[in-house]
Design an enzyme around this catalytic site. Sequence first.
Site, mmCIF file in Angstrom:
data_model
loop_
_atom_site.group_PDB
_atom_site.id
_atom_site.type_symbol
_atom_site.label_atom_id
_atom_site.label_comp_id
_atom_site.label_asym_id
_atom_site.label_seq_id
_atom_site.Cartn_x
_atom_site.Cartn_y
_atom_site.Cartn_z
ATOM 1 N N GLU A 111 0.793 -1.231 0.000
ATOM 2 C CA GLU A 111 0.000 0.000 0.000
ATOM 3 C C GLU A 111 0.826 1.282 0.000
ATOM 4 O OE1 GLU A 111 -3.332 0.499 -0.214
ATOM 5 O OE2 GLU A 111 -3.637 -1.639 -0.573
ATOM 6 N N SER B 46 -52.430 -27.042 31.999
ATOM 7 C CA SER B 46 -52.135 -27.867 33.174
ATOM 8 C C SER B 46 -50.771 -27.586 33.804
ATOM 9 C CB SER B 46 -52.191 -29.344 32.802
ATOM 10 O OG SER B 46 -53.440 -29.639 32.232
#
Lengths: 775, 215
Positions: free
Chosen positions: A184, A462
């Site tokens: 770079e 239940s």
Amino acid sequence: MAKKRKAKSKGKPGLGRRILGWTIKLGLVGLVLFAGLVIYLDAVVQEKFSGKRWAVPAQVFARPLELYAGQQLSRDDFVTELGALGYRTVSAARQPGQMAVSGSRVDVYTRGFQFFEGIEPAQRLSVGFSGNQVTSLSGGNDVVMARLEPLMIGGIYPAHNEDRILIRLDQAPPYLIEALIAVEDRDFFQHFGVSPKGIARAMYVNLTAGSVVQGGSTLTQQLVKNFFLTSDRSLVRKGTEAIMAVLLERHYPKEEILEAYLNEVFLGQDGRRAVHGFGLASQYYFAQPLHELELHQVALLVGMVKGPSLYNPRRRPERAKARRDLVIQMLAEQNMITPELAEQARAKPLDTSTRGSLADSSYPAFMDLVRRQLREDYRDEDLTSEGLRIFTSFDPLLQNKAEKAVETTLKRLGPADGEIELEGSMVVTGAQTGEVLALVGGRNPRFSGFNRALDASRPVGSLIKPAIYLTALEQPQKYSLVTLIDDSPITLDAEPGKTWSPQNYDRQSHGWVTLHHALSRSYNQAAVRLGVDLGVPQVLKTVERMGVPHRWPAYPSMLLGSGAMTPVQVADMYQTIANGGFNTPLRGIRNVLTAEGDPLHRYPFEVEQRFDSATIYLMQEAMTRVMTEGTGRSAYNQVPASIRLAGKTGTTNDLRDSWFAGFSDDLVAVAWIGRDDNGRTRLTGATGALQVWSAFMREAHPRSLSSQPPEGVVMAWIDRETGQGSDPSCPDTVQVPFRAGYQPLPGPGCRPLLDVEVVKDGGNKVLDVIRGWLR
Amino acid sequence: MKRTWLIMGCALLVAGCAGSGGSIPVVDSGRQVSSEDRHSGVGRQPQVQPSTPRDSGVVVMVPDDAGGSRAVESYPLDVQPPLQTGSGSVPGTGTQQPAPGGLQQDEQLDGPVLALLTTARQQESGGDLNGASASLERAMRIAPREPQVLYRLAQVRLAQGDAAQAEQLARRGLSYAGGRPTLQAGLWELVAEARERQGDAAGAAEARQRARVTL
């Protein structure tokens, strides 16, 4: 700026002189403006660069996997977890992040990690397995126990969805800096922020092309661009960028600029989230910490700087590999690596991890719970910017088993009426700790929409019954497990002018049955009769004591579960039974560290005794009968009969909701199946949710419930039929636990003498006895 | 506190509890956090200052210089202060310890729980009550029914000033301490102290009575 002004000719001094004067004046103005701009930019640069440079989202971690001899853990699960942590399989583990797997042992070199209560060192361990257990653990220094580092399961992001794993320059793996500079910005360590060579070249290219197509940007300029500016490509922006780069270089050393670059550079997009910095990119592409990366992996990341989507290794593997090999070649050309090393690196595959995303979206239901719990103590901006490290109780292994159980069962059950998809949800908690271990919010566990585990409030049917029977058992002078309960039809006044006649599921009445029998068969008439005798408000108070603040009206229909709860609330309620009568607020977070690793906050274990442990033991006993002889029987088609489990089915009116809640010694699990439109599922608790629950328990390898009675419980022999005290010598006798002091007196024995007891049950028994005499 | 310790004697294996026999270094892989700079991240290598070895048996490895090609760093492992127990050495596996004074065979703690109790003791004496609490909860996750862990956790809560939780944890310990009179007495004593702190004098007296009865 360059406004052309037409000077009016008035025939005064020479035109040339006037133009020169204007030029000087304009130049001075320009210079002053430029100086102002520089001063302003300088302030911008320093302000941003000296303060907190990044908002780092809070990181959320799963529980660390504990290792010690005797730990319940199968070899396969261990390897799964190591895989998720990005450990690489090698023939011999020589450095952190490596494992070597053989038949019954796994050698692993763990990564060090910092926890709330101390640092776990990186160390080489050898773990031996047998079945679902760790049988041996060895390493240096007589190691007794160790922990793996925890899996990161997500982050808490601000709106702009940026994430980072900050790294220091000295944590960069070999070749990263070299490659970055080679590719770079070759003269990074020589230039003063901008590289005139690079700019000249770029300008030449751009002028010939007639537009801006190439940048001669240095690393410093790239950092400035990412850091301070938008990404439009104008000359003005280019100029500003150059000035700022020079200023940055004046104020800060190269190393600091490079470190900032490493953490800032954009390296990909993960859904809505930008992947910034090499630390996060390493996790994202390789599921490994940065410092473990090898040359070929480093080269891949460096190659991606130029265009993360262009060279995305998951989407464009060929192009990414070509780019990677080019980076390796550049390193070799600049004599940073030997040709042999370059050759080896080029021969390697891309080696990216298969997981396409970080865990950000992986466990949305649990992350939702974490967020809600954190909001009570932290402001949003702290959570999204301070880099807090949040340690939870989340167990990814159990989570995967819970998800699979929900998915496969729902697939097998198929759609309900009218081709409507069924939905499901599951909550798993630690029975003794009250920690949430797994959470499934819907049939698609990756979908982060409606979190049914926390938000779907449905009638529990239940599932409410244990509260009725617990209320009864708290009165030992009146009720024991073998007290007879009347299961005959009952009609009650409901709302004014209406009556309510509950029915049993099989539309039968069963006469007088023992209390545990009524619970395990889930008889509605018996439950309602008992609940009315005890008082509906009393029963509802018991529900609150079990950990669910409900505010239900005291209608008798509440006794059959017309009140609604979320799966998490159900888990809280059953937790209290599983935990010997101690209620713990369910929690998902253990502790929080600051970004620097300093302890910040703890969510300590808290308990409160709500029921006495002897009563709870009887309750557990009754609930194990649900599993062995009642509505939960089918669980043992999947779970070995040697594992003692307890639970309860729940079915709501017209078969809309199917529930199952149950526990082993170490796990509480709640499963729910229903429809989002609250339509009929045609499933009972047993045919729906119990199937999910059993499929989970089959894989979870739960510990068998202890049948060891606590103090205050005694065993007594009773007649199975009548519940009266009996003697082990009699036929049809069973041992039943009682609250100490309330057990029935032992009956006379049944030695084969003249037995008055035989008359009790009519002719058959008498004939049997007579036959016995004749023999 | 003192009274409790008298009653408990050596019921809990802790550093400094006098006994006879050799000293055993028990290694627990947790250690105090140094104030070195730290960074985030899974798998980051924590930087630890090399501590001076406390005895020649410990090898201290100095962290590698960063930037080198070796990403491996090692840390000095802490060596616990010697534990006094009956005899022998602590095996690396979870086998039963030899009996120290006053504990029944079934009251022995095995490897990881013992190591964590020891760590917690160190953290507590170093003033790090939060750390001690976290270590004890870690032990509780491994051995949820071990009343000795709950006893210690209750003690630490009391030291942290949370008397209500101390009482609850001690009661939880009692629900698992059947048949262990020494431990029961200690737990009742803790309940009494916790009730005293909560201003419940009658409750405290009742708990003290229970403590005497169990012994």
